[in-house]
Enzyme design. Structure first.
Site, PDB file in Angstrom:
ATOM      1  N   ASP A  67       0.774  -1.158   0.022  1.00 41.45           N
ATOM      2  CA  ASP A  67      -0.014   0.078   0.051  1.00 41.45           C
ATOM      3  C   ASP A  67       0.835   1.332   0.178  1.00 41.45           C
ATOM      4  O   ASP A  67       0.353   2.274  -0.052  1.00 41.45           O
ATOM      5  CB  ASP A  67      -1.009   0.054   1.149  1.00 41.45           C
ATOM      6  CG  ASP A  67      -0.296  -0.090   2.508  1.00 41.45           C
ATOM      7  OD1 ASP A  67       0.675  -1.088   2.622  1.00 41.45           O
ATOM      8  OD2 ASP A  67      -0.903   0.417   3.440  1.00 41.45           O
ATOM      9  N   ASP A 213       4.871   3.679   8.221  1.00 42.60           N
ATOM     10  CA  ASP A 213       3.963   3.051   9.272  1.00 42.60           C
ATOM     11  C   ASP A 213       4.973   2.812  10.413  1.00 42.60           C
ATOM     12  O   ASP A 213       6.084   2.300  10.187  1.00 42.60           O
ATOM     13  CB  ASP A 213       3.298   1.860   8.689  1.00 42.60           C
ATOM     14  CG  ASP A 213       2.622   2.049   7.377  1.00 42.60           C
ATOM     15  OD1 ASP A 213       2.278   3.098   6.970  1.00 42.60           O
ATOM     16  OD2 ASP A 213       1.698   0.916   7.247  1.00 42.60           O
TER      17      ASP A 213
END
Lengths: 320, 320
Positions: A67, A213
């Protein structure tokens, strides 16, 4: 254009929905441009935001989860079809180059413009780009795989000449650069004018930090501090903190805590799990700790004006 | 649902625009479903068309150019995140499996549902799927790399019982299957009722053929004929025939000619070069040779009703 501008092309977590795209941001500081992450569909988002592909020069990939980079090879293919010649600079984990080469090989695609890869340092803060006006550093995050944050900061700006003094004293043009850099000035009679009399304080340089992240990294302030704008992922609410820990993500409260530790001026949160139908609760949770928080809403452009430093939020032209 | 339905998720050529997505179609024949090609962003298009991911079982990839399969690994990743357990059947060129495995490896992604690969035959027509109701064949196209078309055809349908006769003669339920399959019937007194008296003609089975990307293949009718619906790429206008030849694509006129040779009932054209701002001229060019032509418009669903065989065109719900 005296601004810092950040277009949110996507700010969802791993499962894309019709109206939630995976990570991609387009950053402008002064006259320099950076694409941060490149999830599936980023090239179309760039078009929807009317960001010309000629502005693509530096692409930072935080880590190799799909992603955050599945849109990169499709974008490179399109640049090739559009007959790009200018070099492209890619910054990412060690395996980024092989990931790209493999995909290009298998699709029989040839990229004829130069691709430069910068492998990011997994151990420490690293200067990865420097220009006349700007420095960019990468630093390691904590996400199970090699994962990196990025800090963009302008170099100190020149002091501004006081226009009234400039006219009054008839200072030669050739001297102005030195004075802006901090020098005093002697007139023909030898009289000394101290710099503080001739110039005004330089405007504070812009800075932006991008962290996704990651588990909350408590020592992040060792890498940078006081960013004007700070994007930190906030995949979960605190009630799902256990899940955040398992998946090596942060909660909205943790993002806010890190923003406070780093003395950020403005926090943007994103990368929300699709389990949350609305972002309101995530925003409220972050605001409890860090009131100056906003949602990194897809399809919006956030900007700071040099003078006012107010955060402006503008919706991009309606898609299509 | 007694229909053939084809949702156009994307029908553009290699450079995606805001409103033109790369190749992907979702086909329903009876109660069976097939995804044909899977360009970047297909998973979001499936959502926009409200096609549930549980319907994904068979995915055909025509060839390994990015605009036909860059959306596949992202889709598989999402299916994994959504906790899929059902097997998925993938049909494509030899290198498809390695292309997928490489990308999954590099992103540290594990697919725990079964993936079955069927390598397509580059030399001849090949039966790649057969069920109670349906046969699917692949056949080679001409595009410089291994590239395949697909032909979906229902098996002959059972004849229909005449309701009036059924009631009049009190035929036992156990006999009906045999009669539908073509048997005559003897009543208790030994009187023979020929099948033609008991049943009505079976409805004609549906068939669909999908051909992209390819130079015109004049012998295509050896692989199939009289498809109810026939999709053929038409990347260029005849005035750009030279470019079509160089890039191993077809013109709208050539697509129409092939449709005629294959005795198609209805032609859909797509995969248009982005050089054409409007599709009107492409449609007109094809219609000169094959009047029953329509544009495979992205965001639309084309369907045929079993009885009327009329082509219905329906816009999917407005995106978002």
């Amino acid at each position: 254009m005296e601004l810092l501008s950040l277009s949110i092309l996507g700010s969802s977590s791993a499962v894309p929905l019709s109206d939630r795209s995976p990570s991609a941001q387009f950053l402008q500081i002064g006259k320099e441009y950076f694409l941060l992450d490149c999830g599936e569909g980023t090239q179309v988002k760039l078009r929807q935001h009317r960001i010309g592909f000629s502005r693509l020069k530096h692409i930072m990939i935080s880590h190799l989860h799909g992603d955050h980079f599945y849109g990169l090879v499709p974008l490179l293919s399109t640049l090739q079809l559009l007959d790009r010649h200018a070099p492209l600079y890619l910054y990412g984990p060690k395996k980024l180059e092989v990931a790209i080469r493999q995909q290009l090989d298998i699709t029989d695609a040839h990229i004829s413009f130069p691709l430069h890869f910068k492998v990011l340092d997994t151990e420490r803060k690293d200067l990865i780009y420097e220009s006349e006006h700007l420095k960019v550093h990468s630093f390691p995050l904590r996400h199970g795989v090699d994962c990196f944050g990025f800090h963009f900061e302008e170099k100190p700006l020149a002091r501004k000449m006081r226009k009234d003094v400039l006219e009054e004293l008839s200072i030669p043009v050739a001297e102005i650069r030195k004075i802006k850099a901090g020098a005093d000035w002697h007139d023909q009679k030898g009289k000394v004018y101290p710099n503080a009399h001739l110039t005004l304080e330089a405007p504070a340089p812009f800075s932006y930090a991008y962290c996704t992240d990651t588990l909350p990294v408590k020592h992040l302030h060792r890498y940078f501090s006081e960013p004007d704008l700070f994007y930190h992922e906030a995949t979960f609410l605190s009630k799902d903190a256990q899940r955040a820990k398992q998946t090596q993500h942060s909660t909205a409260a943790q993002a806010a805590e890190i923003a406070e530790i780093c003395k950020a001026k403005q926090l943007l949160i994103g990368h929300f799990s699709v389990r949350y139908k609305s972002f309101q609760e995530l925003l409220e949770e972050a605001k409890l700790t860090f009131p100056n928080t906003a949602i990194a809403l897809e399809g919006y452009r956030f900007s700071l004006d040099r003078k006012t430093r107010d955060l402006q939020i503008e919706k991009e032209n309606e898609y299509r």
